[in-house]
Write an enzyme that holds these catalytic residues in place. Sequence first.
Site, PDB file in Angstrom:
ATOM      1  N   GLY A 285      45.977  59.857  41.371  1.00 11.41           N
ATOM      2  CA  GLY A 285      46.235  61.286  41.370  1.00 11.41           C
ATOM      3  C   GLY A 285      47.011  61.798  42.560  1.00 11.41           C
ATOM      4  O   GLY A 285      47.276  62.982  42.675  1.00 11.41           O
TER       5      GLY A 285
ATOM      6  N   MET B 288      50.119  60.920  43.523  1.00 10.29           N
ATOM      7  CA  MET B 288      51.554  61.097  43.326  1.00 10.29           C
ATOM      8  C   MET B 288      51.834  61.557  41.918  1.00 10.29           C
ATOM      9  O   MET B 288      50.930  61.818  41.156  1.00 10.29           O
ATOM     10  CB  MET B 288      52.273  59.819  43.689  1.00 10.29           C
TER      11      MET B 288
ATOM     12  N   TYR C  55      26.870  33.441  68.556  1.00  9.20           N
ATOM     13  CA  TYR C  55      26.119  34.499  67.878  1.00  9.20           C
ATOM     14  C   TYR C  55      26.741  35.863  68.161  1.00  9.20           C
ATOM     15  O   TYR C  55      27.507  36.034  69.114  1.00  9.20           O
ATOM     16  CB  TYR C  55      24.654  34.502  68.320  1.00  9.20           C
TER      17      TYR C  55
HETATM   18  P1  ADP Z   1      48.703  58.229  37.527  1.00 10.99           P
HETATM   19  O1  ADP Z   1      49.283  57.252  38.449  1.00 10.99           O
HETATM   20  O2  ADP Z   1      48.458  59.554  38.156  1.00 10.99           O
HETATM   21  O3  ADP Z   1      47.533  57.713  36.774  1.00 10.99           O
HETATM   22  P2  ADP Z   1      50.331  57.680  35.259  1.00 10.99           P
HETATM   23  O4  ADP Z   1      51.713  57.274  35.510  1.00 10.99           O
HETATM   24  O5  ADP Z   1      49.366  56.616  34.942  1.00 10.99           O
HETATM   25  O6  ADP Z   1      49.822  58.565  36.464  1.00 10.99           O
HETATM   26  O7  ADP Z   1      50.366  58.690  34.091  1.00 10.99           O
HETATM   27  C1  ADP Z   1      49.261  59.462  33.744  1.00 10.99           C
HETATM   28  C2  ADP Z   1      49.010  59.417  32.262  1.00 10.99           C
HETATM   29  O8  ADP Z   1      50.156  59.799  31.554  1.00 10.99           O
HETATM   30  C3  ADP Z   1      48.702  58.051  31.713  1.00 10.99           C
HETATM   31  O9  ADP Z   1      47.365  57.739  31.884  1.00 10.99           O
HETATM   32  C4  ADP Z   1      49.018  58.215  30.264  1.00 10.99           C
HETATM   33  O10 ADP Z   1      47.943  58.820  29.601  1.00 10.99           O
HETATM   34  C5  ADP Z   1      50.170  59.162  30.311  1.00 10.99           C
HETATM   35  N1  ADP Z   1      51.407  58.413  30.143  1.00 10.99           N
HETATM   36  C6  ADP Z   1      52.184  57.882  31.073  1.00 10.99           C
HETATM   37  N2  ADP Z   1      53.226  57.226  30.521  1.00 10.99           N
HETATM   38  C7  ADP Z   1      53.087  57.367  29.198  1.00 10.99           C
HETATM   39  C8  ADP Z   1      53.837  56.917  28.078  1.00 10.99           C
HETATM   40  N3  ADP Z   1      54.927  56.178  28.216  1.00 10.99           N
HETATM   41  N4  ADP Z   1      53.394  57.249  26.865  1.00 10.99           N
HETATM   42  C9  ADP Z   1      52.278  57.988  26.719  1.00 10.99           C
HETATM   43  N5  ADP Z   1      51.534  58.440  27.708  1.00 10.99           N
HETATM   44  C10 ADP Z   1      51.935  58.140  28.950  1.00 10.99           C
HETATM   45 MG    MG Z   2      47.763  61.221  37.509  1.00 11.01          MG
END
Ligand code: ADP
Ligand code: MG
Length: 867
Positions: free
Chosen positions: A100, A102, A847
């Site tokens: 969360g 970035m 020790y």
């Molecule tokens: P974080 O690093 O904050 O977890 P993510 O890059 O994992 O962020 O993205 C957060 C959410 O976005 C993922 O858990 C997923 O549910 C959704 N997501 C990311 N990429 C895709 C994708 N290509 N298709 C569908 N959902 C996606």
């Molecule tokens: Mg996220």
Amino acid sequence: KKYVYNFSEGNKDMKSLLGGKGANLGEMKGLGISVPPGFTITTESCNSYYENGERIKPEILKQINEQLQILEENIGKKLGSIDNPLLVSVRSGAVFSMPGMMDTILNLGLNDETTIALAKKNNNYRFAYDSYRRFIQMFSDVVMDVEKYKFEEVLTRVKNANGYEQDSELNEKDLFNIVEEFKAIYKKEVGREFPMSVKEQLMLAIEAVFRSWNNNRAKVYRRLHNISDKLGTAVNIQAMVFGNMGDNCGTGVSFSRNPVTGEDELFGEYLINAQGEDVVAGIRTPKNISVLKDDMPHLYKEFVEISKKLEQHYKDMQDIEFTIEDGRLYILQTRNAKRTPNAVVEVAVSLAEEGVISKEEVILRVGTEEINKLLHATFEEKSLKEAKQLTQGLAASPGAAVGGIYFTAQEAVEAAKTKPVILVREETSPEDIEGMISSEAIVTLRGGMTSHAAVVARGMGKCCVCGCQNMIINYAEKTLKIAGVTLHEGDIISVDGSSGKVYLGEVDKVDAKFSNRFNKLLGWADGIRELKVLANADNETDAKVAFEFGAEGIGLCRTEHMFFEEDRISLVRKMILASDTNERLRFLDRLQPIQSEDFYKIFKEAQGKSVNIRLLDPPLHEFLPKDKNTVKLIAEEIGISVNQLEAKIASIAEFNPMMGHRGCRLGITYPEIYLMQAKAISSAAIRARKEGIEVNVEIMIPLVGLEKELAVLREQIVELVEKEIQLYNADFKYKVGTMIEIPRACLIADKIAEHADFFSFGTNDLTQLTFGYSRDDAEKFIDIYKKKNILESDPFVHLDDSGVLELMKLAVEKAKTTKSGIKLGICGEHGGDERSILLCSKIGLGYVSCSPYRVIIARIAAAKAAI
Ligand code: ADP
Ligand code: MG
Ligand code: MG
């Protein structure tokens, strides 16, 4: 140079280049798990972006375009196409996961035209506009820093106007209007139209992810977890799969085991017809992953299999993000799961039991600071029953915390400077990170077991209760209405993270108990380690605790602490203030049986384990009265005037007491003090032996810098002890040795060793004197030194691995030339610090001795040192 990698070119060992997320997406592809295709822009590209004045080099742009084309061909869709548009997510991915912290953008590639194309293609306008409104909102937030709530307000208004409870009830017309409003907000806030060029969207998004590496919360998180600022983030571009296309779609997060208890069961949540972070955001209440078994049985089965497969493959519990599109399961992320300290132990030991990892691997996996948290308290049963329960939420992260309530991160940080605080919020977001760090516990109104608050708190080993739905928080008035009570800022509550219950006022705490698996782990550690672990204990109570924690002896018993006790301090004072030796002897004679009793009790606890007793060490004036009343009282007792007494006290005071009349210098100038102590030790030992108790005592002379100091004192002590032994025809084992804590002593350790049966490095003083930093004053500048990178860490916390260690190494080598079998160890704070313990093992100490509560940690750290 290669800056962009197709997922199919990556694997889990490429984390530093591809980031954790990208590397694992590649790894999963290789395992044949269904992952939407895409590519990763490397962390090096991020660093290049910064080196290049925050611009992406043409070389990198070219490689991005090449990979984009491959993706388009692979999937048969094109970014920006008005027939069959490709949508992608742009996902950050650091080397170490920073949940969360970035930014990620979903549904990129939508504009007014492609949205219509998407709607037509899927015959679903609602879905297309739902995706579009999400995209505008995320893009505005991440790329343009438009605050999220500006968009949330619109959603809330439309939902209220129509009597909807959930976002999923919004229909296509609502969403179409919302998109128009969102674009207007964008224009108003940004001063430009929302970009219709999909290429422009993509480039801006990639740069924004690069920039998110340096947002404030990411920096704070890195500082907290000791992650270097130089690593940079990778960017993943991935074809979208849609969980928001209807009721045979959904999205969720699940752990392969329970991250709270470590139990072997799926632990997660999902939402039907939802996208991305809806589950984590706490907007709708998600369903427990076990419900998926009934909702979509074959997908549940498939997920269970994938989860096991990933666990076996990574040899660790996984945290898995998934999306279901049209009844097909896609895995979007996997990583080693964050978990409570409890679960760290349970999972690691069970993996070893299952034969997945070795015992050594288990030891290496448990962080000593995590274990430290595991040793923390829980609430006391009786006090708990009497307390008024305010609410029951989700037991998101165990622990017992008591503190005053605060409603914002800033207020929590401020208040925490003076007292324990508990952060109470409707929900937490990454901006709250500093407030969470400062708090003893976090309590939220909304959000489930995988909500931000829950995940972050578990990572910190901090107590957390989520989803306390009967709370009414009024941020403006700073009040919390709950269970018929109104609490104000600063009011005390008690939070039980293990049960999810929150209580009014202060509940008493008790110490932690160890699970069977934890004991098993300790057994393994003991089997592996070579260093002995002793404890510092000044009295029988501490000694008892130390032995319960598995200490193999007492490595340091500071006799002066006994002098401070109520009934004897006045005797001690009179002894110090005595006008001549005879008078001093009179008081020493009275002190001796008291000391003897103390030592006897410790010998009794030790039952033959070694007990190292250090003779009087601190400067005398530390014992003298400081307030007027006491001075008056003592003057009366000794029969001198207050003025005389004050003059006497002033004459004992020193400019620089730490380097003054203390340690063996007292033994030399007032031999009768050390002799009294030696006699107290002998008579205690004789008494214990009479009762059949084994005695193995070490008499330690502090602060030796000159060979002669030790020679003289040793002779006097040995003479006295031998006389006692003969007189009472006793037999107990004793050694006489010294503390090595003055740099000069290290330099002449071979000579000192001639008179010593053992050396115990007193690294607190040794650090103080080697650096020339006063232990009591150094805090002020050490913090600044650390911030300016002049010191990497506080040398009083982690043993200085060059200067001080070099002196110790020299002393060890020299001592061994004189006496090859001399007993060598360390006492003092460093003895309970993992990093320092590794160093002690490296230079050949036998020790470590640390405070009783660090014994467990030292046992594990010592095992690590042996692996
Ligand atoms: P974080 O690093 O904050 O977890 P993510 O890059 O994992 O962020 O993205 C957060 C959410 O976005 C993922 O858990 C997923 O549910 C959704 N997501 C990311 N990429 C895709 C994708 N290509 N298709 C569908 N959902 C996606
Ligand atoms: Mg996220
Ligand atoms: Mg994720």
